[in-house]
Design an enzyme around this catalytic site. Structure first.
Site, PDB file in Angstrom:
ATOM      1  N   ASP A 422       0.851  -1.190   0.000  1.00 37.90           N
ATOM      2  CA  ASP A 422       0.000   0.000   0.000  1.00 37.90           C
ATOM      3  C   ASP A 422       0.888   1.241   0.000  1.00 37.90           C
ATOM      4  O   ASP A 422       2.103   1.156   0.209  1.00 37.90           O
ATOM      5  CB  ASP A 422      -0.858  -0.036   1.275  1.00 37.90           C
ATOM      6  CG  ASP A 422      -1.965   1.002   1.284  1.00 37.90           C
ATOM      7  OD1 ASP A 422      -2.356   1.483   0.211  1.00 37.90           O
ATOM      8  OD2 ASP A 422      -2.455   1.323   2.387  1.00 37.90           O
ATOM      9  N   GLU A 425       2.831   4.915  -3.924  1.00 40.51           N
ATOM     10  CA  GLU A 425       2.906   5.874  -5.059  1.00 40.51           C
ATOM     11  C   GLU A 425       4.267   6.538  -5.123  1.00 40.51           C
ATOM     12  O   GLU A 425       4.678   6.904  -6.228  1.00 40.51           O
ATOM     13  CB  GLU A 425       1.801   6.923  -4.916  1.00 40.51           C
ATOM     14  CG  GLU A 425       0.418   6.364  -5.150  1.00 40.51           C
ATOM     15  CD  GLU A 425      -0.057   5.420  -4.058  1.00 40.51           C
ATOM     16  OE1 GLU A 425       0.319   5.647  -2.886  1.00 40.51           O
ATOM     17  OE2 GLU A 425      -0.748   4.448  -4.364  1.00 40.51           O
ATOM     18  N   ASP A 572      -8.898   2.933  -2.427  1.00 40.41           N
ATOM     19  CA  ASP A 572      -9.868   3.400  -1.432  1.00 40.41           C
ATOM     20  C   ASP A 572     -11.164   3.882  -2.053  1.00 40.41           C
ATOM     21  O   ASP A 572     -11.473   5.074  -2.052  1.00 40.41           O
ATOM     22  CB  ASP A 572      -9.243   4.520  -0.609  1.00 40.41           C
ATOM     23  CG  ASP A 572      -8.030   4.030   0.170  1.00 40.41           C
ATOM     24  OD1 ASP A 572      -7.750   2.810   0.131  1.00 40.41           O
ATOM     25  OD2 ASP A 572      -7.369   4.854   0.814  1.00 40.41           O
TER      26      ASP A 572
END
Ligand SMILES: *[C@@H]1O[C@H](CO)[C@@H](O)[C@H](O)[C@H]1NC(C)=O
Ligand SMILES: *[C@@H]1O[C@H](CO)[C@@H](O)[C@H](O)[C@H]1NC(C)=O
Ligand SMILES: *[C@@H]1O[C@H](CO)[C@@H](O)[C@H](O)[C@H]1NC(C)=O
Ligand SMILES: *[C@@H]1O[C@H](CO)[C@@H](O)[C@H](O)[C@H]1NC(C)=O
Ligand SMILES: *[C@@H]1O[C@H](CO)[C@@H](O)[C@H](O)[C@H]1NC(C)=O
Ligand SMILES: *[C@@H]1O[C@H](CO)[C@@H](O)[C@H](O)[C@H]1NC(C)=O
Ligand SMILES: *[C@@H]1O[C@H](CO)[C@@H](O)[C@H](O)[C@H]1NC(C)=O
Ligand SMILES: *[C@@H]1O[C@H](CO)[C@@H](O)[C@H](O)[C@H]1NC(C)=O
Ligand SMILES: *[C@@H]1O[C@H](CO)[C@@H](O)[C@H](O)[C@H]1NC(C)=O
Ligand SMILES: *[C@@H]1O[C@H](CO)[C@@H](O)[C@H](O)[C@H]1NC(C)=O
Length: 879
Positions: A422, A425, A572
């Site tokens: 997770d 990025e 999300d």
């Protein structure tokens, strides 16, 4: 997961007026050299530099390679090879060795000399697929622009990740690629991943265009005065490295794209089972309770997940000693494995500077990102101040494998069966310039106070004594000139051309663009590759731990080609009907266009509270996702399927159906891993490209090649209107042959227990028997098969079955091809995998002839189902 936080907003430079590029001179062509399969040329700036967003680069090179008859490589790069190019260590795309030629290839390259422009035409239908003559090429240190004209209102798909629409908008539309974590999947902005690839449909034919460039970019799709159409790349760096793919069928484009970026990784059989997670399972007891409750409810749970709750103060590579004590987590994993279930936890990329073991190991290995003066770059993430691994560093793999090998050790760590990554990025909560990460983390209360330690809970019969209430027990690439690592002297923090990113500065919310990585790369150029590297390193780490097991990795952030190493969940989303619908086209995009078929969206929705009926519909839809996981945020109510009687019933039916079709889908997925054939989740136009009605269908899809799923699209409705292409279809639930096709069909009987599903005529589906009797995929694998033979209008059908041990990389396997014609079923193939499972029966859809000769099927697989059908073991169902 994500949270909102406030950045210092620095003053931005004044906005640049729209037509500054008018003065850009373009390039002129010289020194053209041609061989049978290549063209090379020099491109020289054709006038005074315009220097609109950086410095014009005077001398460029063009190379054109007729790589195959259907793949053309066109690359424009700086003569000095200083400008950054995607390193082969991250993504190696084909170059050199042309196997086709200009008079043989289906793609014809042509160019104009001054100003330079080029076009790509398809030989077989003379369509011009790409044509850059409408505006001058701009190639600057921090801005590269190339525009292609297109037919008006083109049918374009891809260019993700996005939440906007399946078919790309055609007018005044900007798609920004800059990997960014954003809760609630907002439209019209960058999302987690970057896939600079599109497919265009034109007159029933498809072609694809891949720009292999990892820099931030805007792709503008627009019309000039409503009369002409263009698609324009605006990147803030890198080179123009294009792959043109001729199709002509969408499935051809998918395979051609896979030949450039790689085919998806094969996954273990168990990964297709049902997964449960929530952020907010506050201790290992609660995880056990969820497993217990699923079992009590009779809903087959394959894999239990924990979010960052398990960590000590949110630090990856640690466990909370009070809430997730290691011994107890190990006991839990042992319990799950004994019950043929699995366990997965989250791993975040940064390392807490307060976790001395992991941090010091990283410092010793020298793998953390530093400023040029040698000071370590500190950021803020869940655990507070953190350092980021530089995955370009030659020690990074050893470090990462070491972390995985020790923390997830099967003997003395947590023997997880996959890794969930997770925030890659990557995310940084500290805005530029982040003077004091430690102090900001304190101000932000990171890490937050953990919940109070629970001291009582209900007994969990069947679980080890440690899981009983207290009192019962104790608690425990090749280059000649430069090295293509980055053009010098650029403004890497505030590039002059502003892409449509969401933060005040390009680097806000992530790693500063001006930080140097090992080998001379910058975070500016390689931002969109951070997740790719983390996925690849995690895959290798899992292989170093269990060398013969297919690694299972689910990543939030991705780049083109990451299907080679892992899967994706769409991040999300929210418990909204619109996101239930959104998931459908996101899956089509990832599975059939981006070659990442192991994809799933959080079932019932992640953010916000779900409702019983939304969760019921989503439990059913999710059964047709490649990756089927229920997951909710810490602030959302609990939403395990067993919490509502309706959803319990829906989930049981959904999972039983998924199990019935498990080997059909496993086979389909396997076929995509071979050559990229889009056989997992596909839009209708992939199978019916010549039917224009299919081009705008966003909410129906094929699950494997033969099953059409048409979910309810109106919230709280018990009806569905869906399109059936002109073909033979059978209702999956009733076996009825659809009386009319080539039209919209309306069902008014779609209760929450239902979802319209149809079998395409001409298909043979291998189904597992007793799929509603088993609790895990391990038990499912012991069940016999039955066949559904759904005839086409000529009375024929075919299908496949792939079998292997479901987990090993080097498993033996069988691949069977079933063909039905004239009342005869023929099974041929390769039979390498030993199994005792047999083929019990076959049911034929679409014949009225109940006396047709049906020959025996009742033979063991390993002695080859070359069998003939026998009426005693088969049933014939009339349509
Ligand atoms: C589309 O073109 C119009 C007219 O030139 C312009 O105002 C608009 O900004 C353009 N949109 C994009 C996304 O490029
Ligand atoms: C499945 O689990 C249930 C309990 O939920 C148990 O009664 C049943 O025997 C199990 N079935 C198999 C095949 O193990
Ligand atoms: C190194 O550079 C960073 C960023 O400019 C700065 O914050 C830090 O104080 C510098 N360290 C030293 C020792 O000068
Ligand atoms: C590229 O060149 C720079 C400057 O010469 C050097 O620091 C860097 O290590 C080189 N990188 C690679 C990948 O060769
Ligand atoms: C659908 O039903 C739920 C109750 O289950 C309700 O909360 C929701 O507002 C309804 N949505 C619409 C669009 O009617
Ligand atoms: C389907 O059901 C919805 C909700 O009840 C209703 O608004 C809609 O009109 C129905 N569709 C048709 C075609 O009857
Ligand atoms: C639902 O209705 C359709 C159309 O009337 C019918 O063909 C189908 O059999 C029905 N499905 C079920 C499950 O009853
Ligand atoms: C697969 O490799 C393992 C060792 O990792 C070996 O024991 C096994 O025999 C191999 N199986 C096949 C089918 O090659
Ligand atoms: C089955 O036989 C057909 C024709 O005899 C052949 O084309 C096909 O490749 C065979 N399939 C397999 C899986 O061996
Ligand atoms: C098949 O059955 C035989 C006899 O019961 C058993 O010895 C063998 O292990 C079984 N093979 C598999 C792959 O289950």
């Amino acid at each position: 997961m994500w949270r909102n936080f406030i950045y210092l907003i620095p003053l931005l430079g004044t906005a640049v007026v729209a037509d500054v590029t008018d003065s850009c001179p373009g390039y002129k062509v010289s020194h053209v050299q041609q061989t049978k399969g290549t063209i090379t040329a020099d491109l020289t700036l054709a006038g005074s530099p315009c220097n609109v967003y950086g410095t014009d680069i005077e001398n460029l090179k063009l190379i054109v390679e007729y790589q195959t008859d259907s793949r053309l490589h066109v690359k424009i790069y700086d003569e000095d090879e200083k400008v950054y190019q995607i390193p082969a260590s991250v993504l190696e795309t084909p170059s050199g060795q042309p196997q086709s030629s200009s008079n043989q290839s289906d793609l014809i390259f042509s160019y104009s000399e001054a100003p330079f422009s080029f076009a790509v035409q398809r030989r077989s239908d003379s369509e011009t697929l790409f044509n850059s003559s409408g505006s001058n090429l701009i190639f600057e240190s921090q801005y590269v622009r190339l525009r292609t004209s297109l037919p008006l209102n083109p049918y374009l798909y891809g260019l993700g990740e996005d939440s906007d629409s399946f078919r790309l908008e055609v007018n005044n539309y900007k798609r920004t690629l800059w990997n960014t974590g954003q809760a609630y999947l907002p439209t019209n902005g960058p999302l987690y991943g970057s896939h600079p690839f599109y497919i265009e449909m034109r007159n029933g034919r498809a072609h694809g265009v891949f720009l292999s460039n990892s820099n931030g970019m805007d792709i503008n799709i627009n019309q000039t005065s409503g009369t002409s159409q263009y698609l324009e790349y605006n990147t803030i760096g890198g080179v123009l490295d294009f792959y043109f793919l001729a199709g002509p069928a969408p499935a051809d484009v998918a395979r051609q794209y896979a030949s450039v970026i790689g085919t998806p990784a094969q996954q273990s059989y168990w990964t297709y089972g049902f997964h449960q997670c929530k952020y907010g399972y506050q201790d290992i007891m609660m995880a056990a309770e969820v497993v217990y409750n699923y079992s009590q409810a009779g809903i087959p749970l394959e894999t239990m997940w924990n979010d960052i709750d398990y960590m000590d103060l949110r630090r990856t590579w640690t466990v909370d000693p009070d809430r997730f004590p290691l011994e107890k987590v190990q006991e839990f994993v042992t319990y799950l494995h004994e019950n043929q279930q699995h366990y997965i936890v989250m791993v975040d990329p940064p390392v807490s500077i307060n976790d001395s073991t992991s941090y010091n190991n990283g410092v010793d290995a020298g793998v953390f990102i530093q400023y040029d003066n040698g000071t370590e770059f500190l950021a803020v993430m869940w655990p507070g101040a953190v350092s980021f691994v530089d995955y370009f560093h030659p020690n990074s793999q050893n470090y990462w494998s070491g972390q995985i090998g020790s923390f997830f050790s099967d003997s003395n760590g947590i023997g997880v069966d996959g890794i969930w990554i997770d925030m890659n990025e990557p995310a940084n909560f500290c805005g530029y310039p982040c003077i004091d990460a430690v102090d900001l983390a304190i101000q932000m209360s990171n890490p937050p106070q953990p919940p109070a330690v629970r001291t009582s809970w209900d007994p969990l019969p069947g679980f080890p004594v440690d899981f009983q209430p207290p009192g019962a027990s104790k608690f425990r690439r090749d280059s000649t000139a430069g090295n293509m690592t980055g053009f010098p002297d650029r403004d890497l923090l505030n590039p002059p051309y502003t892409i449509g990113h969401v933060q005040p500065l390009l680097s806000t919310g992530t790693i500063w663009g001006d930080l140097s990585l090992y080998g001379g790369y910058t975070a500016y150029d390689t931002h969109n590759l951070y997740a790719s590297q983390m996925i690849a390193h995690t895959r290798q780490g899992l292989l170093d731990r269990r060398s013969n097991e297919r690694p299972f990795i689910i990543s939030r952030s991705t780049f083109a080609g990451d299907g080679r190493n892992g899967g994706h969940w769409t991040g999300d989303n929210a418990s909204w009907w619109s996101h239930y619908l959104l998931s459908i086209f996101q899956h089509m995009e990832f599975a059939s266009i981006f070659q990442m078929p192991m994809v799933g969206s959080d079932v019932c929705g992640f953010n916000d509270d779900t409702t019983e009926t939304l969760c019921a519909r989503w439990a059913m839809l999710g059964a047709w996702y490649p990756f089927y996981r229920n997951h909710a945020d810490i602030g959302a109510n609990f939403q395990e399927f067993y919490r509502w009687p309706l959803v319990t019933d829906v989930a049981k039916k959904a999972i039983a159906t998924r199990f019935q079709l498990m080997d059909y889908f496993y086979t389909s997925f396997y076929q995509q891993t071979l050559d990229g054939s889009p056989t997992t989740i596909t839009p209708l136009f992939f199978q019916y490209p010549e039917d224009p009605n299919t081009l705008e269908i966003n909410y129906q899809f094929f699950y494997g090649p033969s099953i059409l799923v048409s979910p309810v699209t109106v919230e709280n409705a018990t009806n569905a209107t869906f399109y059936l292409p002109e073909d033979t279809f059978y209702d999956f639930w009733t076996a009825e042959k659809m009386p009319e096709t080539g039209m919209d069909v309306y069902y008014d009987n779609v209760t929450y227990m239902d979802i319209p599903v149809h079998i395409r005529g001409g298909s043979i589906l291998p189904l597992r028997t007793n799929a509603d009797q088993v609790n895990t995929t391990t038990q499912l694998r012991e069940q016999d098969f039955e066949l559904i033979i759904a005839l086409d209008d000529n009375g024929k059908a075919k299908g496949n079955l792939y079998l292997d041990d479901g987990i090993s990389i080097n498993s033996t396997s069988s691949f069977m091809e079933f063909t039905y014609n004239n009342g005869q079923l023929v099974v041929n193939g390769t039979f390498g995998y030993q199994t005792n499972v047999t083929l019990q029966s076959a049911t034929i859809y679409g014949t009225n002839d109940t006396t047709s000769p049906i020959h025996s099927l009742n033979k063991a697989l390993n002695s080859a189902w070359k069998a003939e059908l026998s009426s005693s073991n088969s049933t014939v169902r009339s349509g």
